[in-house]
Scaffold this motif. Sequence first.
Motif, PDB file in Angstrom:
ATOM      1  N   PHE A 196     -24.138  44.613   0.789  1.00 47.08           N
ATOM      2  CA  PHE A 196     -23.684  45.884   0.231  1.00 47.08           C
ATOM      3  C   PHE A 196     -24.864  46.708  -0.280  1.00 47.08           C
ATOM      4  O   PHE A 196     -24.905  47.924  -0.126  1.00 47.08           O
ATOM      5  CB  PHE A 196     -22.695  45.610  -0.905  1.00 47.08           C
ATOM      6  CG  PHE A 196     -22.241  46.834  -1.640  1.00 47.08           C
ATOM      7  CD1 PHE A 196     -21.289  47.680  -1.096  1.00 47.08           C
ATOM      8  CD2 PHE A 196     -22.749  47.134  -2.895  1.00 47.08           C
ATOM      9  CE1 PHE A 196     -20.860  48.818  -1.783  1.00 47.08           C
ATOM     10  CE2 PHE A 196     -22.323  48.254  -3.588  1.00 47.08           C
ATOM     11  CZ  PHE A 196     -21.383  49.095  -3.023  1.00 47.08           C
ATOM     12  N   CYS A 197     -25.849  46.040  -0.882  1.00 48.74           N
ATOM     13  CA  CYS A 197     -26.997  46.724  -1.483  1.00 48.74           C
ATOM     14  C   CYS A 197     -28.138  46.980  -0.492  1.00 48.74           C
ATOM     15  O   CYS A 197     -29.104  47.655  -0.835  1.00 48.74           O
ATOM     16  CB  CYS A 197     -27.528  45.916  -2.665  1.00 48.74           C
ATOM     17  SG  CYS A 197     -26.350  45.794  -4.023  1.00 48.74           S
ATOM     18  N   ARG A 198     -28.043  46.471   0.724  1.00 51.75           N
ATOM     19  CA  ARG A 198     -29.098  46.623   1.724  1.00 51.75           C
ATOM     20  C   ARG A 198     -29.164  48.069   2.214  1.00 51.75           C
ATOM     21  O   ARG A 198     -28.148  48.729   2.399  1.00 51.75           O
ATOM     22  CB  ARG A 198     -28.811  45.693   2.907  1.00 51.75           C
ATOM     23  CG  ARG A 198     -29.958  45.572   3.882  1.00 51.75           C
ATOM     24  CD  ARG A 198     -29.676  44.550   4.970  1.00 51.75           C
ATOM     25  NE  ARG A 198     -29.362  43.251   4.391  1.00 51.75           N
ATOM     26  CZ  ARG A 198     -28.310  42.519   4.749  1.00 51.75           C
ATOM     27  NH1 ARG A 198     -27.487  42.930   5.678  1.00 51.75           N
ATOM     28  NH2 ARG A 198     -28.087  41.360   4.182  1.00 51.75           N
ATOM     29  N   LEU A 223     -26.960  51.542  -1.513  1.00 53.15           N
ATOM     30  CA  LEU A 223     -26.105  51.469  -2.691  1.00 53.15           C
ATOM     31  C   LEU A 223     -26.573  50.302  -3.534  1.00 53.15           C
ATOM     32  O   LEU A 223     -27.117  49.329  -3.023  1.00 53.15           O
ATOM     33  CB  LEU A 223     -24.649  51.262  -2.276  1.00 53.15           C
ATOM     34  CG  LEU A 223     -24.069  52.319  -1.347  1.00 53.15           C
ATOM     35  CD1 LEU A 223     -22.728  51.859  -0.801  1.00 53.15           C
ATOM     36  CD2 LEU A 223     -23.902  53.622  -2.093  1.00 53.15           C
ATOM     37  N   CYS A 224     -26.372  50.377  -4.837  1.00 51.48           N
ATOM     38  CA  CYS A 224     -26.769  49.268  -5.697  1.00 51.48           C
ATOM     39  C   CYS A 224     -25.819  49.175  -6.882  1.00 51.48           C
ATOM     40  O   CYS A 224     -25.096  50.125  -7.187  1.00 51.48           O
ATOM     41  CB  CYS A 224     -28.205  49.414  -6.159  1.00 51.48           C
ATOM     42  SG  CYS A 224     -28.487  50.853  -7.185  1.00 51.48           S
ATOM     43  N   LEU A 225     -25.831  48.029  -7.521  1.00 51.00           N
ATOM     44  CA  LEU A 225     -25.037  47.823  -8.725  1.00 51.00           C
ATOM     45  C   LEU A 225     -25.859  48.279  -9.918  1.00 51.00           C
ATOM     46  O   LEU A 225     -27.021  47.921 -10.053  1.00 51.00           O
ATOM     47  CB  LEU A 225     -24.671  46.345  -8.874  1.00 51.00           C
ATOM     48  CG  LEU A 225     -23.820  45.754  -7.756  1.00 51.00           C
ATOM     49  CD1 LEU A 225     -23.639  44.260  -7.971  1.00 51.00           C
ATOM     50  CD2 LEU A 225     -22.479  46.438  -7.688  1.00 51.00           C
ATOM     51  N   GLN A 226     -25.260  49.071 -10.769  1.00 52.21           N
ATOM     52  CA  GLN A 226     -25.949  49.566 -11.949  1.00 52.21           C
ATOM     53  C   GLN A 226     -25.986  48.474 -13.013  1.00 52.21           C
ATOM     54  O   GLN A 226     -25.004  47.769 -13.230  1.00 52.21           O
ATOM     55  CB  GLN A 226     -25.222  50.785 -12.487  1.00 52.21           C
ATOM     56  CG  GLN A 226     -25.909  51.442 -13.648  1.00 52.21           C
ATOM     57  CD  GLN A 226     -25.192  52.713 -14.086  1.00 52.21           C
ATOM     58  OE1 GLN A 226     -24.306  53.199 -13.409  1.00 52.21           O
ATOM     59  NE2 GLN A 226     -25.593  53.245 -15.216  1.00 52.21           N
ATOM     60  N   SER A 232     -17.786  32.807 -15.160  1.00 50.12           N
ATOM     61  CA  SER A 232     -19.259  32.663 -15.133  1.00 50.12           C
ATOM     62  C   SER A 232     -19.886  33.099 -13.826  1.00 50.12           C
ATOM     63  O   SER A 232     -20.755  32.420 -13.289  1.00 50.12           O
ATOM     64  CB  SER A 232     -19.652  31.210 -15.432  1.00 50.12           C
ATOM     65  OG  SER A 232     -19.088  30.811 -16.660  1.00 50.12           O
ATOM     66  N   LEU A 233     -19.482  34.215 -13.288  1.00 51.98           N
ATOM     67  CA  LEU A 233     -20.114  34.765 -12.093  1.00 51.98           C
ATOM     68  C   LEU A 233     -21.473  35.315 -12.489  1.00 51.98           C
ATOM     69  O   LEU A 233     -21.583  36.171 -13.357  1.00 51.98           O
ATOM     70  CB  LEU A 233     -19.239  35.870 -11.497  1.00 51.98           C
ATOM     71  CG  LEU A 233     -19.779  36.584 -10.264  1.00 51.98           C
ATOM     72  CD1 LEU A 233     -19.978  35.592  -9.128  1.00 51.98           C
ATOM     73  CD2 LEU A 233     -18.836  37.689  -9.858  1.00 51.98           C
ATOM     74  N   GLU A 234     -22.546  34.821 -11.882  1.00 45.93           N
ATOM     75  CA  GLU A 234     -23.898  35.199 -12.240  1.00 45.93           C
ATOM     76  C   GLU A 234     -24.428  36.205 -11.219  1.00 45.93           C
ATOM     77  O   GLU A 234     -24.747  35.843 -10.096  1.00 45.93           O
ATOM     78  CB  GLU A 234     -24.804  33.969 -12.285  1.00 45.93           C
ATOM     79  CG  GLU A 234     -26.235  34.253 -12.680  1.00 45.93           C
ATOM     80  CD  GLU A 234     -26.348  34.920 -14.049  1.00 45.93           C
ATOM     81  OE1 GLU A 234     -27.059  35.928 -14.142  1.00 45.93           O
ATOM     82  OE2 GLU A 234     -25.734  34.430 -15.006  1.00 45.93           O
ATOM     83  N   LEU A 235     -24.483  37.474 -11.609  1.00 42.80           N
ATOM     84  CA  LEU A 235     -24.964  38.520 -10.695  1.00 42.80           C
ATOM     85  C   LEU A 235     -26.418  38.894 -10.957  1.00 42.80           C
ATOM     86  O   LEU A 235     -26.954  39.752 -10.271  1.00 42.80           O
ATOM     87  CB  LEU A 235     -24.069  39.755 -10.811  1.00 42.80           C
ATOM     88  CG  LEU A 235     -22.620  39.539 -10.383  1.00 42.80           C
ATOM     89  CD1 LEU A 235     -21.808  40.798 -10.622  1.00 42.80           C
ATOM     90  CD2 LEU A 235     -22.553  39.134  -8.927  1.00 42.80           C
ATOM     91  N   GLY A 236     -27.059  38.276 -11.913  1.00 40.62           N
ATOM     92  CA  GLY A 236     -28.471  38.558 -12.203  1.00 40.62           C
ATOM     93  C   GLY A 236     -29.388  38.170 -11.062  1.00 40.62           C
ATOM     94  O   GLY A 236     -30.482  38.687 -10.935  1.00 40.62           O
ATOM     95  N   LYS A 237     -28.952  37.273 -10.183  1.00 44.68           N
ATOM     96  CA  LYS A 237     -29.769  36.835  -9.055  1.00 44.68           C
ATOM     97  C   LYS A 237     -29.923  37.923  -8.007  1.00 44.68           C
ATOM     98  O   LYS A 237     -30.796  37.858  -7.165  1.00 44.68           O
ATOM     99  CB  LYS A 237     -29.123  35.630  -8.377  1.00 44.68           C
ATOM    100  CG  LYS A 237     -28.916  34.435  -9.245  1.00 44.68           C
ATOM    101  CD  LYS A 237     -28.247  33.362  -8.423  1.00 44.68           C
ATOM    102  CE  LYS A 237     -27.257  32.589  -9.265  1.00 44.68           C
ATOM    103  NZ  LYS A 237     -26.467  31.658  -8.457  1.00 44.68           N
ATOM    104  N   LEU A 238     -29.103  38.943  -8.041  1.00 44.73           N
ATOM    105  CA  LEU A 238     -29.136  39.985  -7.022  1.00 44.73           C
ATOM    106  C   LEU A 238     -30.287  40.958  -7.230  1.00 44.73           C
ATOM    107  O   LEU A 238     -30.638  41.691  -6.332  1.00 44.73           O
ATOM    108  CB  LEU A 238     -27.816  40.762  -7.006  1.00 44.73           C
ATOM    109  CG  LEU A 238     -26.595  39.946  -6.623  1.00 44.73           C
ATOM    110  CD1 LEU A 238     -25.340  40.781  -6.807  1.00 44.73           C
ATOM    111  CD2 LEU A 238     -26.704  39.432  -5.222  1.00 44.73           C
ATOM    112  N   GLU A 239     -30.849  41.012  -8.401  1.00 40.37           N
ATOM    113  CA  GLU A 239     -31.900  41.999  -8.695  1.00 40.37           C
ATOM    114  C   GLU A 239     -33.213  41.622  -8.080  1.00 40.37           C
ATOM    115  O   GLU A 239     -33.510  40.575  -7.732  1.00 40.37           O
ATOM    116  CB  GLU A 239     -32.035  42.154 -10.206  1.00 40.37           C
ATOM    117  CG  GLU A 239     -30.772  42.660 -10.825  1.00 40.37           C
ATOM    118  CD  GLU A 239     -30.829  42.674 -12.337  1.00 40.37           C
ATOM    119  OE1 GLU A 239     -31.927  42.580 -12.904  1.00 40.37           O
ATOM    120  OE2 GLU A 239     -29.773  42.784 -12.952  1.00 40.37           O
TER     121      GLU A 239
END
Length: 81
Positions: free
Chosen positions: A11-13, A38-41, A74-81
């Motif tokens: 999605f962010c590519r 697109l990216c997650l804020q 506990s979904l960890e979205l910090g790995k996407l940055e």
Amino acid sequence: PVSLEECLRAFCRSEILTGAERCLCEKCKLRTDASKSLCLQTPLPDVLVLHLKRFKYDFFSSKISTHVPFPLDSLELGKLE
């Protein structure tokens, strides 16, 4: 199966828009190639609602049946940055 992390990375590519998807330049009124991303804020909200694409459109539309497992807590979205 495809992981939720893989879906969000796709999605962010960055995507190149060419052919029929080219953008119309407002100044010269010509269609030109462009890129979009697109990216997650961040910071992300405490509650995040995701809607995954369920259909693909080639010549006809067809349903995507790939299973996407995801944790409910506990979904960890910090790995996407």
